[in-house]
Scaffold this motif. Structure first.
Motif, PDB file in Angstrom:
ATOM      1  N   THR A   1       0.795  -1.226   0.000  1.00 23.34           N
ATOM      2  CA  THR A   1       0.000   0.000   0.000  1.00 23.34           C
ATOM      3  C   THR A   1       0.828   1.277   0.000  1.00 23.34           C
ATOM      4  O   THR A   1       0.349   2.318  -0.436  1.00 23.34           O
ATOM      5  CB  THR A   1      -0.930   0.023   1.223  1.00 23.34           C
ATOM      6  OG1 THR A   1      -0.137   0.005   2.410  1.00 23.34           O
ATOM      7  CG2 THR A   1      -1.854  -1.183   1.219  1.00 23.34           C
TER       8      THR A   1
ATOM      9  N   GLN B   1      -7.768   0.680   0.730  1.00 24.63           N
ATOM     10  CA  GLN B   1      -6.446   1.296   0.752  1.00 24.63           C
ATOM     11  C   GLN B   1      -5.696   1.104  -0.556  1.00 24.63           C
ATOM     12  O   GLN B   1      -4.675   1.739  -0.771  1.00 24.63           O
ATOM     13  CB  GLN B   1      -5.618   0.710   1.908  1.00 24.63           C
ATOM     14  CG  GLN B   1      -6.201   1.044   3.269  1.00 24.63           C
ATOM     15  CD  GLN B   1      -5.290   0.604   4.376  1.00 24.63           C
ATOM     16  OE1 GLN B   1      -4.484   1.380   4.884  1.00 24.63           O
ATOM     17  NE2 GLN B   1      -5.409  -0.647   4.762  1.00 24.63           N
ATOM     18  N   ASP B   2      -6.201   0.212  -1.414  1.00 25.10           N
ATOM     19  CA  ASP B   2      -5.546  -0.028  -2.695  1.00 25.10           C
ATOM     20  C   ASP B   2      -6.577  -0.589  -3.655  1.00 25.10           C
ATOM     21  O   ASP B   2      -7.059  -1.718  -3.483  1.00 25.10           O
ATOM     22  CB  ASP B   2      -4.388  -1.022  -2.517  1.00 25.10           C
ATOM     23  CG  ASP B   2      -3.580  -1.196  -3.795  1.00 25.10           C
ATOM     24  OD1 ASP B   2      -3.927  -0.564  -4.819  1.00 25.10           O
ATOM     25  OD2 ASP B   2      -2.603  -1.964  -3.772  1.00 25.10           O
TER      26      ASP B   2
ATOM     27  N   LYS C   1      -5.896   4.884  -3.219  1.00 25.00           N
ATOM     28  CA  LYS C   1      -6.938   4.536  -2.253  1.00 25.00           C
ATOM     29  C   LYS C   1      -8.314   4.851  -2.825  1.00 25.00           C
ATOM     30  O   LYS C   1      -8.482   5.785  -3.616  1.00 25.00           O
ATOM     31  CB  LYS C   1      -6.722   5.292  -0.945  1.00 25.00           C
ATOM     32  CG  LYS C   1      -5.457   4.876  -0.211  1.00 25.00           C
ATOM     33  CD  LYS C   1      -5.268   5.704   1.040  1.00 25.00           C
ATOM     34  CE  LYS C   1      -4.105   5.164   1.876  1.00 25.00           C
ATOM     35  NZ  LYS C   1      -2.850   5.042   1.126  1.00 25.00           N
TER      36      LYS C   1
ATOM     37  N   ASP D   1     -10.265  -3.812  -0.984  1.00 27.45           N
ATOM     38  CA  ASP D   1      -9.414  -3.134  -0.004  1.00 27.45           C
ATOM     39  C   ASP D   1      -9.405  -1.654  -0.341  1.00 27.45           C
ATOM     40  O   ASP D   1      -8.777  -1.236  -1.325  1.00 27.45           O
ATOM     41  CB  ASP D   1      -7.987  -3.699  -0.058  1.00 27.45           C
ATOM     42  CG  ASP D   1      -7.089  -3.090   1.005  1.00 27.45           C
ATOM     43  OD1 ASP D   1      -7.553  -2.179   1.719  1.00 27.45           O
ATOM     44  OD2 ASP D   1      -5.924  -3.512   1.107  1.00 27.45           O
TER      45      ASP D   1
ATOM     46  N   ASN E   1      -1.032   9.287   1.122  1.00 29.34           N
ATOM     47  CA  ASN E   1      -0.044   8.218   1.127  1.00 29.34           C
ATOM     48  C   ASN E   1       1.235   8.655   1.848  1.00 29.34           C
ATOM     49  O   ASN E   1       1.811   7.902   2.643  1.00 29.34           O
ATOM     50  CB  ASN E   1       0.271   7.812  -0.307  1.00 29.34           C
ATOM     51  CG  ASN E   1       0.888   6.436  -0.394  1.00 29.34           C
ATOM     52  OD1 ASN E   1       0.338   5.466   0.110  1.00 29.34           O
ATOM     53  ND2 ASN E   1       2.045   6.352  -1.007  1.00 29.34           N
TER      54      ASN E   1
END
Length: 708
Positions: free
Chosen positions: A351, A561-562, A591, A559, A448
């Motif tokens: 990530t 986050q990604d 994200k 996910d 990030n």
């Protein structure tokens, strides 16, 4: 009538005024007196004047001694005896008659005694005044310890106002506190001070005076002080408040039990003792003290992030840190838990594109208990289902009791205070002051980058923060375990104190990662406005079927986050990983929150451009209508001139004739330009060709975009 030393003379008009005879001269002409109630130096009076007053009845002799001491030596304390004897020695040295009654000589004697006994002149004067006013005996010099505190378990009754006399006179009368006044003070405190609006004690006193010690003024109609009666002073009011109520009682009454437990109770326990070993995780969220920018455009400020921290109570080790721009919700909680349970090295690489050593953060275990507060996402059915699937006990703390997970709460302050000085765009509390700059305009970090900084800070505190006040156990001391969070965690892991468990990543994903619905379309698997593909979809020709039979929906795990991958559950044991198609590669590693933010920004941009687009369309319509109008006018003129109507039978021959005419006209223009402008550096002959090439190129681009 014979006057002797220690005679008491009481005024008939004012019984409180009693004088003591302290000395009579040898000639019996003068006597020296002192006021028994108000200690002072002796003053002289002629004896015949006193005798005359006695005859007239203006003064009388008093047989009862107001300062008669009835005390046994064994009943006195050591300090009382010490103070009395010390004063007695001083009195015996300076009490020289008649010098002690002559002011100038008395002053010299006092100064000499001050040097000999290392006492202040003020103290020696007090000895003398007490000695004269209280009977001129040794016990007259005893300190008034008997007046301190309560007598026989009861409050002392005062005849006049206690305490130091007022230095300045006032029109307001004062008096000793009575039982009725005590009742008034208590009622006023309960009514005007112990209320949730938390007014000052001065306010409560003023309200009491207004209600109980005032009267209505006939002229103005306002309430004014009733000066005919004594009034309670503020010092008396304050004294009884302090006497009756302890500080914690006032907080309980004014702010409530909850506020007292949270901010004022005694701190005698330890979170480490309650945890009984590693494996009790506390989780909480807060708003970050920094403003971030978009990952796609650093000129767009996206606000402050939401930070979730998970901390192991026993070792004080930070288990995970999650930051996002989504509000505190069930989805963000899922991500924080997934972060806590997965391998940190793989997480940082996947990530954050960040390499860390596995030993730097070796925490990827499931706890036996999660401590959480009463946040909406932390008492939801979602969290209950997650913990049930993973066999984790959830313990929700009482409302407004953050001190019960103080380790987690404190780490928020520690982390943010540590990194704030380094971060442009960090919140500054005084930026609104005159001349201050808006810190939001200084924001340069995207989400990030901010998470990378948080992770680096967490690694520092886990591996290098020396816990000087950590209560090491005997076993830890014997094994020389340093009080560093990661070392304590590793020690607990070796000892097996926390009953930690591991679980495959697939099982964690299926239980923790949020679920949503994706649509199978001819262009790919549409999820969140992005398109994905996978081997199973290509093998079974999902996209062709969608074009023929229509689109259909399918459940996926993702996910946030990604957004590079989504996961399709095939059966209870297997799942398929779907990746972004090549056209959307620019979103790899981004994200989900940033994708949503970007789309929102584009929708806003489209709305802002709507006016310009409509004005252009209106102008285009007017231009077309004008050209058509001119063409119709030319056609009507030809008909009026008697020309033949439209020939629609020989369209192909007409087209060829028109092409020849256009070709000859073009060649004529070229020849004229070559003859008339040979010296011109710019070749205008090629301009129509260049314009046509640009037009064709733009046309191809439009067509290509339309296909995509």
């Amino acid at each position: 009538m014979q006057l002797v030393i220690n005679d008491l003379l009481q005024s008939t008009e004012n019984p409180e005024f009693i004088q003591r005879v302290v000395w009579v001269d040898n000639e019996h002409q003068l006597c020296f007196l002192v006021n028994v109630r108000e200690p002072s130096f002796p003053y002289s009076e002629e004896i015949h004047s006193i005798e005359s007053s006695l005859i007239k009845g203006e003064i009388t002799k008093v047989a009862t001694e107001p300062w008669a001491f009835s005390v046994k030596e064994e009943d006195l304390s050591g300090i009382e005896i010490e103070k009395r004897d010390k004063a007695w020695i001083v009195i015996n040295q300076i009490y020289l008659i008649p010098d002690i009654f002559i002011p100038k000589r008395r002053s010299e004697l006092i100064k000499m005694a001050s040097k000999d006994f290392f006492l202040s002149t003020k103290t020696i004067r007090q000895y003398l005044k007490r000695y004269w006013s209280r009977g001129m005996v040794k016990n007259a010099l005893l300190p008034d310890f008997n007046k301190c505190g309560k007598q026989q378990g009861k409050e002392r009754k005062y005849i006049k106002k206690a305490g130091r006399p007022f230095a300045y006179s006032s029109s307001i009368q004062r008096a000793a506190i009575t039982d009725e006044w005590k009742k008034i003070i208590r009622i006023s405190l309960e009514k005007y001070y112990f209320i949730r609006s938390k007014p000052s004690l001065k306010y409560a006193y003023q309200q009491m005076v207004k209600e109980y010690f005032s009267k209505e003024d006939e002229k103005s109609g306002y309430k004014v002080l009733d000066l005919d009666k004594p009034i309670i002073s503020y010092d008396q009011f304050y004294y009884w408040y302090r006497k009756w109520y302890k500080p914690e009682d006032a907080i309980h009454k004014r702010e409530g039990r909850r506020e007292f437990l949270q901010n004022y109770r005694a701190i005698t326990g330890s979170a480490t003792e309650d945890s009984m070993g590693i494996g009790t995780y506390a989780i909480d969220a807060t708003i970050g003290d920094v403003y971030l920018v978009s990952s796609f455009d650093r000129n767009i400020v996206i606000g402050r992030p939401v930070i979730y921290l998970t901390v192991d109570i026993f070792s004080r080790c930070i288990v995970s840190v999650y930051a996002g721009i989504q509000n505190m919700s069930k989805e963000s909680l899922r991500l924080a838990l997934a972060n806590a349970f997965e391998d940190k090295k793989e997480f940082c690489k996947r990530t954050l594109d960040m390499d860390i050593d596995e030993n730097d953060w070796p925490i990827h275990y499931l706890p036996h208990t999660i401590l959480a507060d009463r946040g909406s996402e932390l008492i939801s059915n979602e969290l209950t289902q997650i913990t049930a699937d993973l066999n984790i006990k959830i313990q929700n703390l009482g409302p407004y009791r953050p001190e019960l997970k103080a380790v987690c709460e404190k780490y928020f302050d520690i982390l943010q205070d540590h990194i704030s000085p380094f971060l442009p765009g960090a919140v500054q509390k005084d930026f609104m002051k005159r001349g201050g700059k808006d810190y939001r305009k200084k924001a340069v970090l995207n989400l990030n980058e901010y998470v990378q900084i948080l992770v680096r800070t967490v690694l520092y505190y886990n591996n290098h923060n020396y816990l000087s006040d950590y209560p090491l156990t005997q076993s830890m001391i014997a094994e020389k375990v340093p009080p560093i969070p990661i070392e304590i965690f590793k020690w607990g892991l070796r000892k097996g104190t926390g009953l930690l468990r591991t679980m495959p990543l697939d099982a964690i994903r299926s239980s923790v990662l949020p679920k949503a619905s994706a649509k199978i379309t001819p262009k790919g698997i549409n999820f969140g406005g992005l398109y994905y593909t996978c081997a199973k979809a290509l093998k079974e020709r999902w996209f062709s079927k969608a074009r023929i039979k229509g689109s259909w929906s399918m459940g996926v795990h993702y996910d946030p986050q990604d957004v590079s991958n989504i996961y399709i559950r095939i059966d209870r044991l297997n799942y398929e990983v779907c990746s972004l198609i090549e056209q959307y590669e620019m979103y790899r590693g981004v994200k989900m929150e940033e994708v949503v933010s970007l789309k929102t920004e584009r929708k806003q941009q489209e709305a802002e451009y709507e006016e310009s687009s409509l004005n252009g369309a209106i102008q285009l319509a007017q231009d077309i209508e004008e050209i058509v109008k001119m063409a119709k006018k030319e056609a009507n003129n030809q008909i009026l001139n008697g020309e033949v109507p439209k020939d629609i039978k020989n369209i192909r021959e007409n087209r060829e004739k028109e092409r020849e005419i256009f070709k000859r006209e073009k060649q004529t223009v070229v020849d004229q330009n070559n003859i008339g402008k040979q010296s011109n550096e710019v070749n205008h002959d090629t301009e129509p060709v260049k314009v046509l090439d640009i037009f064709r190129k733009k046309q191809k681009e439009v067509l290509y975009d339309g296909d995509n």
